[in-house]
Scaffold this motif. Structure first.
Motif, short mmCIF file in Angstrom:
data_model
loop_
_atom_site.label_atom_id
_atom_site.label_comp_id
_atom_site.label_asym_id
_atom_site.label_seq_id
_atom_site.Cartn_x
_atom_site.Cartn_y
_atom_site.Cartn_z
N GLY A 53 57.14 71.67 6.20
CA GLY A 53 56.99 72.64 5.12
C GLY A 53 56.07 73.78 5.49
O GLY A 53 56.32 74.94 5.13
N ASP A 57 57.06 77.82 5.59
CA ASP A 57 56.33 78.87 4.88
C ASP A 57 55.88 79.97 5.85
O ASP A 57 55.93 81.16 5.51
N GLY A 97 62.37 69.03 -5.29
CA GLY A 97 60.96 68.93 -5.65
C GLY A 97 60.70 69.58 -6.99
O GLY A 97 61.52 70.33 -7.51
N ASP A 99 59.23 72.22 -8.02
CA ASP A 99 58.67 73.49 -7.59
C ASP A 99 59.66 74.61 -7.89
O ASP A 99 60.75 74.37 -8.44
N SER A 100 59.30 75.84 -7.53
CA SER A 100 60.16 76.99 -7.83
C SER A 100 61.47 76.92 -7.07
O SER A 100 62.51 77.37 -7.57
N TRP A 101 61.46 76.33 -5.86
CA TRP A 101 62.70 76.19 -5.09
C TRP A 101 63.65 75.23 -5.81
O TRP A 101 64.85 75.48 -5.90
N GLU A 122 57.76 64.54 -5.72
CA GLU A 122 56.51 65.30 -5.62
C GLU A 122 56.50 66.15 -4.35
O GLU A 122 55.67 67.05 -4.21
N SER A 123 57.40 65.88 -3.42
CA SER A 123 57.50 66.68 -2.20
C SER A 123 58.15 68.02 -2.51
O SER A 123 58.84 68.17 -3.52
N ASP A 124 57.95 69.00 -1.63
CA ASP A 124 58.58 70.30 -1.81
C ASP A 124 60.09 70.18 -1.64
O ASP A 124 60.58 69.32 -0.90
N SER A 125 60.82 71.05 -2.32
CA SER A 125 62.28 71.08 -2.18
C SER A 125 62.67 71.52 -0.78
O SER A 125 61.96 72.29 -0.12
N ARG A 127 64.76 73.46 2.17
CA ARG A 127 65.30 74.81 2.31
C ARG A 127 65.73 75.05 3.75
O ARG A 127 65.10 74.56 4.69
N GLY A 145 62.52 68.30 3.40
CA GLY A 145 61.69 68.01 2.24
C GLY A 145 62.22 66.89 1.36
O GLY A 145 62.63 65.83 1.82
#
Length: 341
Positions: A53, A57, A97, A99-101, A122-125, A127, A145
């Motif tokens: 992740g 980013d 996740g 999140d916004s993703w 709870e992990s990020d989505s 991408r 993710g």
């Protein structure tokens, strides 16, 4: 009599519903002014790199505010989007996740009237960042993710109710308990199971398992030449088709510029290609599957199913990314009416 009429309508409604399952990824398409940034990010041009992740980013930060677009993606999700654009009632099972993703993925599905059966982590989505060079070559930095955290225990027992087809992407086979339980439950609920082998290296790494689940649980099998060669131990063309055809009711061998071969028991059909001006082949196989499944849902002959697959495949390679705008879809629907007659 009224009950019988209602039941007939109910059957018509569910006989074409398709549920997809795959990695829930947000596709981020970035057009580069030069390849210099690839060297800066240590991303070999034309490769697909799995990243964490933090690295994902960093890639986005390095690219700044360049020309970009995004869409809900992943192989099975692309197929489901294609079917939804053709008016088929669909759903998609995956994991995102909080999140916004993940919010974007859900809303992009809902915008196309796809029922988003999305588990949360709870992990990020996940991408997939696609970096498009000036010469149209694509380089991927993919962060899986939350998408890969889906497990067999996550599959609700009633999720298959009301669907007629279950379409799965081959990228999930590394989570063997998940895919085996999903296919078993789908068949127990009377769904036709469709599997796209997805990638030759995935096939090579999971060969015995893939042969097992195809033989035991898959009704419709999609493979390109490389995937078929890996799956069959080096066979090509009709020999590969015959090998796979002994395991699945319907087998589709996609041969690129040579069209496709379709086998249903002892019947073999050859389908040509639709002329196109290719820009980007991303999503070609996914949209072929969408067109073919649409034809099956409409009870069309195999040759016309293949023609619809070829039409959608040819259309998507004329645009950047696996999604097409409303104008192109309108043209596709008009051409479908011509093919169906």
């Amino acid at each position: 009599m009224q009950l019988l009429v209602w039941y007939d309508i109910y059957l018509i409604e569910i006989m074409g519903k398709v549920l997809g399952m795959g990695n829930a990824l947000v596709d981020i398409l970035m057009q580069l002014e030069s390849d210099a940034v690839l060297n800066e990010l240590s991303l070999p041009k034309g490769s697909m790199q799995l990243v964490d992740g933090e690295t994902a980013d960093k890639v986005l930060q390095a690219l700044g505010n360049g020309k970009s677009s995004k869409a809900s993606g992943g192989s099975a999700a692309n197929t489901i989007h294609g079917l939804a654009n053709l008016g088929i009632e669909t759903g998609f099972l995956g994991k995102i996740g909080r999140d916004s993703w993940g919010d974007f993925f859900r809303k992009d599905m809902e915008f196309k009237n796809i029922s988003p059966l999305l588990l949360e982590s709870e992990s990020d989505s996940g991408r997939a960042i696609a970096l498009i060079s000036p010469d149209s070559e694509r380089t991927f930095a993919t962060y899986l993710g939350a998408a890969v955290e889906m497990s067999a225990a996550d599959i609700p027992t009633d999720i298959f109710q009301g669907y007629a087809y279950f379409h799965v992407e081959g990228y999930l086979v590394q989570n063997r308990d998940l895919i085996r339980q999903a296919l078993v439950k789908a068949r127990e609920n009377g769904l036709k199971v469709s599997l796209d082998l997805a990638s030759f290296n995935v096939v090579e790494d999971n060969l015995a398992f893939l042969r097992e689940i195809v033989s035991d649980h898959v009704d419709i099998l999609f493979a390109n030449e490389e995937e078929a060669r890996s799956f069959t131990g080096g066979l090509n063309n009709h020999e590969a088709l015959d090998y796979m055809g002994k395991m699945a009711e319907i087998t589709i061998l996609k041969k690129g510029s040579e069209g496709s071969l379709i086998k249903h028991f002892d019947t073999v059909v050859k389908v040509g290609v639709v002329e196109a001006n290719p820009i980007d082949t991303t999503g070609a196989g996914d949209l072929y599957a969408a067109g073919f499944l649409y034809g099956l849902i409409k009870s069309l002959p195999l040759e016309k199913c293949g023609q619809l697959g070829a039409l959608l495949s040819a259309s998507v390679i004329e645009v950047i990314g696996p999604k097409m705008d409303e104008e192109r879809w309108a043209a596709i629907k008009s051409e479908i009416e011509h093919i169906i007659g």
